[in-house]
Design a protein around this motif. Structure first.
Motif, PDB file in Angstrom:
ATOM      1  N   LYS A   5      -9.482  52.001  74.213  1.00 51.63           N
ATOM      2  CA  LYS A   5     -10.524  51.431  73.351  1.00 51.63           C
ATOM      3  C   LYS A   5     -11.851  51.343  74.092  1.00 51.63           C
ATOM      4  CE  LYS A   5      -7.859  48.942  69.907  1.00 51.63           C
ATOM      5  NZ  LYS A   5      -7.595  47.665  69.207  1.00 51.63           N
ATOM      6  N   LEU A   6     -11.793  50.969  75.362  1.00 54.02           N
ATOM      7  CA  LEU A   6     -13.016  50.948  76.162  1.00 54.02           C
ATOM      8  C   LEU A   6     -13.569  52.364  76.302  1.00 54.02           C
ATOM      9  CD1 LEU A   6     -12.176  48.478  79.095  1.00 54.02           C
ATOM     10  CD2 LEU A   6     -13.492  47.999  77.020  1.00 54.02           C
TER      11      LEU A   6
ATOM     12  N   GLN B  95     -13.310  54.894  74.299  1.00 53.35           N
ATOM     13  CA  GLN B  95     -13.930  55.340  73.053  1.00 53.35           C
ATOM     14  C   GLN B  95     -15.332  54.766  72.891  1.00 53.35           C
ATOM     15  OE1 GLN B  95     -10.860  53.982  70.415  1.00 53.35           O
ATOM     16  NE2 GLN B  95      -9.686  55.886  70.526  1.00 53.35           N
ATOM     17  N   GLU B  96     -15.491  53.511  73.302  1.00 53.13           N
ATOM     18  CA  GLU B  96     -16.811  52.878  73.199  1.00 53.13           C
ATOM     19  C   GLU B  96     -17.763  53.447  74.245  1.00 53.13           C
ATOM     20  OE1 GLU B  96     -18.945  50.492  70.656  1.00 53.13           O
ATOM     21  OE2 GLU B  96     -16.818  51.023  70.581  1.00 53.13           O
TER      22      GLU B  96
ATOM     23  N   LYS C  71     -19.165  56.610  72.914  1.00 54.73           N
ATOM     24  CA  LYS C  71     -20.254  56.384  71.956  1.00 54.73           C
ATOM     25  C   LYS C  71     -21.570  56.119  72.678  1.00 54.73           C
ATOM     26  CE  LYS C  71     -17.213  54.308  68.441  1.00 54.73           C
ATOM     27  NZ  LYS C  71     -16.889  53.030  67.746  1.00 54.73           N
ATOM     28  N   GLY C  72     -21.496  55.298  73.721  1.00 52.83           N
ATOM     29  CA  GLY C  72     -22.708  55.005  74.475  1.00 52.83           C
ATOM     30  C   GLY C  72     -23.267  56.238  75.151  1.00 52.83           C
TER      31      GLY C  72
ATOM     32  N   GLU D 186     -15.874  41.832  71.412  1.00 55.23           N
ATOM     33  CA  GLU D 186     -17.146  42.452  71.024  1.00 55.23           C
ATOM     34  C   GLU D 186     -18.067  42.635  72.227  1.00 55.23           C
ATOM     35  OE1 GLU D 186     -20.949  41.373  68.127  1.00 55.23           O
ATOM     36  OE2 GLU D 186     -18.950  40.642  67.603  1.00 55.23           O
TER      37      GLU D 186
ATOM     38  N   LEU E  33     -16.755  45.416  74.526  1.00 55.58           N
ATOM     39  CA  LEU E  33     -17.042  46.727  73.958  1.00 55.58           C
ATOM     40  C   LEU E  33     -18.528  47.071  74.101  1.00 55.58           C
ATOM     41  CD1 LEU E  33     -14.841  46.589  70.725  1.00 55.58           C
ATOM     42  CD2 LEU E  33     -14.393  47.884  72.818  1.00 55.58           C
ATOM     43  N   ALA E  34     -19.377  46.058  73.961  1.00 51.68           N
ATOM     44  CA  ALA E  34     -20.816  46.285  74.134  1.00 51.68           C
ATOM     45  C   ALA E  34     -21.129  46.683  75.574  1.00 51.68           C
ATOM     46  CB  ALA E  34     -21.595  45.023  73.748  1.00 51.68           C
TER      47      ALA E  34
ATOM     48  N   PHE F 223     -20.097  50.295  75.964  1.00 53.10           N
ATOM     49  CA  PHE F 223     -21.127  51.162  75.371  1.00 53.10           C
ATOM     50  C   PHE F 223     -22.295  51.318  76.339  1.00 53.10           C
ATOM     51  CE2 PHE F 223     -24.908  52.109  72.950  1.00 53.10           C
ATOM     52  CZ  PHE F 223     -24.486  52.972  71.942  1.00 53.10           C
TER      53      PHE F 223
END
Length: 203
Positions: free
Chosen positions: A18-19, A21-22, A25-26, A179, A182-183, A186
């Motif tokens: 999950k990390l 994937q984020e 995105k970043g 949240e 994940l930020a 990113f």
């Protein structure tokens, strides 16, 4: 020509994935950087993984050591095992001797991200001990430092990660990246992609 950034990870229960994937995105938010997600081979038999309650692997492609030479930069991710990277990722790096002999990874930037089971489970020792792998390849370690800003000083909630890189706490496996975690992931993707681009000379 776009800089190539490979996000390479191992994930047992999905927290590191999950990390990853984020982070992807970043990294993709930076123009001029081609980003690819990879996972390293599993070393445990299926029956053992079943007894551990590990979910099936995703369809993210499995990387070979030779494919690392294609990239201009990396972000490596793994869960901790007794304060160090999981054996699956270490086994993958142990197979990069050919790249080491020819120094094909030398001078390339690399960041780290991770997951631990508890607050004292290795949020700093895991990336710290992983740096030795980068050093022997002549790679350039890229920590996030305190570039995440106020998020680095969050005290009102449990938050993984450190100046070494993004992180999360898995707990008993039921806790998922928050949240703010994940930020931070990113941000790491965006930050490391920018550095990879600059070092590639495509800025």
């Amino acid at each position: 020509m776009a800089a190539k950034l490979y996000i390479v990870y191992y994930s047992t229960y999905g927290h590191v994935e999950k990390l990853a994937q984020e982070i992807k995105k970043g990294a993709e938010s930076v123009e001029g950087v081609e980003v690819k997600l990879w996972q390293v081979p599993e070393t445990l038999p299926e029956d053992v993984l079943g007894l551990m309650g590990a979910p099936p692997k995703s369809d993210v492609p499995v990387i070979t050591p030779a494919e690392l030479s294609e990239a201009d930069g990396f972000i490596f991710g793994f869960p901790t095992r007794f304060g160090m990277m999981a054996g699956q990722f270490k086994a993958f790096l142990d197979a990069t001797g050919g790249l080491w002999r020819t120094q094909q990874l030398a001078g390339k930037p690399a960041g780290l991200f991770y997951s631990t089971g508890s607050q004292g489970g290795g949020q700093e020792t895991t990336p710290l001990t992983a740096i030795t792998q980068l050093v022997h390849h002549g790679m350039i370690f890229v920590p996030i430092g305190y570039t995440f800003g106020a998020g680095m000083f969050e005290m009102e909630q449990v938050k993984g990660g450190s100046p070494y890189g993004a992180g999360t706490f898995a707990g008993d496996g039921s806790r998922q990246p928050s949240e703010i975690e994940l930020a931070q992931a990113f941000h790491q993707g965006m930050y490391t992609a920018g550095i990879t681009k600059k070092l590639k000379g495509t800025a």
